[in-house]
Enzyme design. Sequence first.
Site: not given
Ligand code: TYM
Length: 336
Positions: A115, A197, A200
């Site tokens: 990032k 990956k 979004k």
């Molecule tokens: P975020 O918002 O980037 O993604 C949300 C969830 O989607 C999963 N994910 C994927 N899984 C498979 N293939 C992909 N291409 C893919 N892109 C995203 C991510 O692994 C995630 O499970 N930091 C976290 C948000 C967060 C969080 C937390 C999660 C904040 N606090 C506490 C768990 C517990 C995040 O940015 O996810």
Amino acid sequence: MIDDKKVLYSGMQATGNLTIGNYLGALKNWLSLNEEYECFWGVMDLHSLTVRQQPADFRKKARNLLVLYIAAGLDPKKNCIYFQSHVSAHAELSWLLGCFTYMGELNRMTQFKEKAAKHTDNINAGLFTYPVLMAADILLYQTDFVPVGKDQKQHLEITRDIAERFNGIYGDVLTIPEPYIMKAGAKIMSLQDPAKKMSKSDENINGSIYLMDDPDTIVRKCKRAVTDSESEVRYSEEKPGVSNLLEIYSTCLGKSIEEAEKDFVGVGYGDFKMAVAEAVISILKPMQEEYNRLQKEKDYIDSIILENDEKAAYFANKTLRKVKKKLGLTEKPRKA
Ligand code: TYM
């Protein structure tokens, strides 16, 4: 444990359009877990602020994400679905845990490095301490398991390290969480570059299928997906594009990879891609319809927010009080 049930915690950032990566890697796996576990799912709006947001748009996006959780099938009476920013204990615990986190640990986080490289004009301290807030999210609820995609594994590891360090000093205060990563769909790759990956925030919109894409768009994106010069539909490291499409197809339909491969014996890439598109549409169409219906139910959504915010705050504050007490922070005198 809450009422003899182990606790699950996860969430998504309220930024950008969610992709089928978010759905297949995370959201889809969350459905039905509430029978066995006490489940908390956050709309991680504080985390989203590490990147500059346009306020009016951001407000909508965060609420839309909460609606989407429900539209995808999470029953808000059985799952605690809430906004991170509505429970101030998250920010408070994040500060406290920050005092138990080393700069060197945060420097090693790959998501920070990625990032920071992408937003060179805004490498803010929030981006750097992002994993500490995530640790606070998880530890506040005495979480046993965290269902996430593979990309979040490192953040889970640092969460465990912070909790173990804290417990090492103050006793058994925080539950040490385990990652809960499903094999299927754990890492959905970009349709345009299967080495990357699906994300979004990808600039190439053809690389991602968004949860709100209409059927024609889904068909077009699947047709354009990068494959290889062979013609056999087979799962293999040498065929990352085809393997990714097989992964999407099988996860959408709840089939194993072997079963999926059998569906395409002697089938060309053109028809294979159409079948992948149809599998995705079969999942997204009902979700989109429910989402559009729920958008008109403002009072219902408001009541869910109120109820679940309160529930989340109750459990979060319990842990926060305990942590503060252990640290020796002065307790507020009770009013006579
Ligand atoms: P975020 O918002 O980037 O993604 C949300 C969830 O989607 C999963 N994910 C994927 N899984 C498979 N293939 C992909 N291409 C893919 N892109 C995203 C991510 O692994 C995630 O499970 N930091 C976290 C948000 C967060 C969080 C937390 C999660 C904040 N606090 C506490 C768990 C517990 C995040 O940015 O996810």
